[in-house]
Scaffold this motif. Structure first.
Motif, PDB file in Angstrom:
ATOM      1  N   GLN A 133     -34.363  -5.439 -40.742  1.00 46.17           N
ATOM      2  CA  GLN A 133     -35.774  -5.796 -40.892  1.00 46.17           C
ATOM      3  C   GLN A 133     -36.580  -5.236 -39.715  1.00 46.17           C
ATOM      4  N   ALA A 134     -37.861  -5.088 -39.950  1.00 47.46           N
ATOM      5  CA  ALA A 134     -38.750  -4.617 -38.888  1.00 47.46           C
ATOM      6  C   ALA A 134     -38.617  -5.533 -37.668  1.00 47.46           C
ATOM      7  N   GLY A 135     -38.536  -4.905 -36.501  1.00 55.77           N
ATOM      8  CA  GLY A 135     -38.372  -5.656 -35.270  1.00 55.77           C
ATOM      9  C   GLY A 135     -36.934  -5.801 -34.809  1.00 55.77           C
ATOM     10  N   ASP A 136     -35.999  -5.517 -35.702  1.00 58.42           N
ATOM     11  CA  ASP A 136     -34.577  -5.615 -35.352  1.00 58.42           C
ATOM     12  C   ASP A 136     -34.140  -4.433 -34.494  1.00 58.42           C
ATOM     13  N   SER A 137     -32.891  -4.523 -34.050  1.00 60.43           N
ATOM     14  CA  SER A 137     -32.285  -3.458 -33.244  1.00 60.43           C
ATOM     15  C   SER A 137     -31.016  -2.962 -33.911  1.00 60.43           C
ATOM     16  N   THR A 197     -33.041   4.401 -26.645  1.00 63.61           N
ATOM     17  CA  THR A 197     -32.354   4.818 -25.431  1.00 63.61           C
ATOM     18  C   THR A 197     -31.084   5.562 -25.803  1.00 63.61           C
ATOM     19  N   ILE A 198     -30.952   6.767 -25.271  1.00 61.87           N
ATOM     20  CA  ILE A 198     -29.736   7.547 -25.504  1.00 61.87           C
ATOM     21  C   ILE A 198     -28.811   7.379 -24.295  1.00 61.87           C
ATOM     22  N   SER A 199     -27.518   7.299 -24.573  1.00 62.99           N
ATOM     23  CA  SER A 199     -26.523   7.195 -23.513  1.00 62.99           C
ATOM     24  C   SER A 199     -25.237   7.835 -24.015  1.00 62.99           C
ATOM     25  N   ARG A 200     -24.292   8.009 -23.118  1.00 63.58           N
ATOM     26  CA  ARG A 200     -23.018   8.600 -23.519  1.00 63.58           C
ATOM     27  C   ARG A 200     -21.904   8.056 -22.657  1.00 63.58           C
ATOM     28  N   ASP A 201     -20.713   8.106 -23.234  1.00 61.68           N
ATOM     29  CA  ASP A 201     -19.503   7.728 -22.526  1.00 61.68           C
ATOM     30  C   ASP A 201     -18.533   8.886 -22.689  1.00 61.68           C
ATOM     31  N   ASN A 202     -18.424   9.701 -21.671  1.00 59.98           N
ATOM     32  CA  ASN A 202     -17.572  10.890 -21.782  1.00 59.98           C
ATOM     33  C   ASN A 202     -16.095  10.537 -21.889  1.00 59.98           C
ATOM     34  N   ALA A 203     -15.711   9.382 -21.390  1.00 59.41           N
ATOM     35  CA  ALA A 203     -14.311   8.958 -21.519  1.00 59.41           C
ATOM     36  C   ALA A 203     -13.962   8.632 -22.965  1.00 59.41           C
ATOM     37  N   LYS A 204     -14.971   8.269 -23.748  1.00 59.37           N
ATOM     38  CA  LYS A 204     -14.756   7.927 -25.157  1.00 59.37           C
ATOM     39  C   LYS A 204     -15.269   9.019 -26.098  1.00 59.37           C
ATOM     40  N   ASN A 205     -15.759  10.121 -25.546  1.00 60.55           N
ATOM     41  CA  ASN A 205     -16.290  11.210 -26.375  1.00 60.55           C
ATOM     42  C   ASN A 205     -17.343  10.704 -27.362  1.00 60.55           C
ATOM     43  N   THR A 206     -18.199   9.848 -26.877  1.00 60.79           N
ATOM     44  CA  THR A 206     -19.167   9.199 -27.758  1.00 60.79           C
ATOM     45  C   THR A 206     -20.559   9.198 -27.130  1.00 60.79           C
ATOM     46  N   VAL A 207     -21.541   9.440 -27.975  1.00 58.15           N
ATOM     47  CA  VAL A 207     -22.940   9.314 -27.568  1.00 58.15           C
ATOM     48  C   VAL A 207     -23.563   8.202 -28.405  1.00 58.15           C
ATOM     49  N   TYR A 208     -24.483   7.484 -27.804  1.00 56.64           N
ATOM     50  CA  TYR A 208     -25.097   6.325 -28.449  1.00 56.64           C
ATOM     51  C   TYR A 208     -26.621   6.496 -28.537  1.00 56.64           C
ATOM     52  N   LEU A 209     -27.191   5.785 -29.492  1.00 57.80           N
ATOM     53  CA  LEU A 209     -28.637   5.675 -29.566  1.00 57.80           C
ATOM     54  C   LEU A 209     -28.967   4.214 -29.823  1.00 57.80           C
ATOM     55  N   GLN A 210     -29.466   3.560 -28.798  1.00 57.00           N
ATOM     56  CA  GLN A 210     -29.911   2.172 -28.929  1.00 57.00           C
ATOM     57  C   GLN A 210     -31.342   2.188 -29.432  1.00 57.00           C
ATOM     58  N   MET A 211     -31.573   1.526 -30.545  1.00 48.84           N
ATOM     59  CA  MET A 211     -32.900   1.507 -31.163  1.00 48.84           C
ATOM     60  C   MET A 211     -33.406   0.080 -31.236  1.00 48.84           C
ATOM     61  N   ASN A 212     -34.511  -0.184 -30.592  1.00 48.42           N
ATOM     62  CA  ASN A 212     -35.112  -1.512 -30.574  1.00 48.42           C
ATOM     63  C   ASN A 212     -36.462  -1.491 -31.283  1.00 48.42           C
ATOM     64  N   SER A 213     -36.923  -2.658 -31.634  1.00 50.09           N
ATOM     65  CA  SER A 213     -38.240  -2.805 -32.265  1.00 50.09           C
ATOM     66  C   SER A 213     -38.404  -1.829 -33.427  1.00 50.09           C
ATOM     67  N   LEU A 214     -37.445  -1.823 -34.307  1.00 50.69           N
ATOM     68  CA  LEU A 214     -37.465  -0.859 -35.403  1.00 50.69           C
ATOM     69  C   LEU A 214     -38.637  -1.114 -36.349  1.00 50.69           C
ATOM     70  N   LYS A 215     -39.150  -0.026 -36.878  1.00 50.92           N
ATOM     71  CA  LYS A 215     -40.299  -0.057 -37.777  1.00 50.92           C
ATOM     72  C   LYS A 215     -39.906   0.571 -39.111  1.00 50.92           C
ATOM     73  N   PRO A 216     -40.597   0.233 -40.176  1.00 53.13           N
ATOM     74  CA  PRO A 216     -40.286   0.855 -41.470  1.00 53.13           C
ATOM     75  C   PRO A 216     -40.330   2.381 -41.412  1.00 53.13           C
ATOM     76  N   GLU A 217     -41.189   2.938 -40.599  1.00 54.53           N
ATOM     77  CA  GLU A 217     -41.282   4.395 -40.504  1.00 54.53           C
ATOM     78  C   GLU A 217     -40.086   5.019 -39.773  1.00 54.53           C
ATOM     79  N   ASP A 218     -39.203   4.181 -39.234  1.00 58.17           N
ATOM     80  CA  ASP A 218     -37.968   4.689 -38.640  1.00 58.17           C
ATOM     81  C   ASP A 218     -36.891   4.929 -39.698  1.00 58.17           C
TER      82      ASP A 218
END
Length: 122
Positions: free
Chosen positions: A12-16, A68-89
């Motif tokens: 829902q809108a506003g979620d993460s 917010t983008i982040s990465r963990d090179n030990a896990k070969n993983t990149v993340y995207l934390q998304m907050n305050s989501l909107k319908p246009e996302d």
């Protein structure tokens, strides 16, 4: 090379949400990583990127402060934390790997994942 994006869903809108992109078949710590999205009927757009050692990040203005983008090179993983989501996302979110340098253009990236769907209801 495989880039496996996950973590999408219906919220829902506003979620993460936190998206993950697990990489295999490449020297992950030597690649810059980016997140893009493609909404229905829209062109692919740049969201965020992070350099190989996480020394530099860049964001599209419309998501700055929410994503917010982040990465963990030990896990070969990149993340995207998304907050305050909107319908246009609402879009398919894709991760990509760049050997030379990160950028806002898709042409800067050498490998692409298959994407994960994010749907934000109002």
């Amino acid at each position: 090379v495989q880039l496996q994006a996950s973590g999408g869903g219906l919220v829902q809108a506003g979620d993460s949400l936190r998206l993950s992109c697990a990489a295999s078949g490449l020297a992950f710590s030597t690649y810059g990583m980016g997140w893009f999205r493609q909404g229905p009927g829209k062109e692919r757009e740049f969201l965020a990127a992070i350099s190989s050692r996480a020394m530099r990040t860049s964001y599209q203005d419309s998501v700055k402060g929410r994503f917010t983008i982040s990465r963990d090179n030990a896990k070969n993983t990149v993340y995207l934390q998304m907050n305050s989501l909107k319908p246009e996302d609402t879009a398919v979110y894709l991760c990509a790997a760049a050997k030379l340098r990160i950028g806002v253009l898709g042409s800067s990236y050498d490998y692409w994942g298959q994407g994960t769907q994010v749907t934000v209801s109002s």
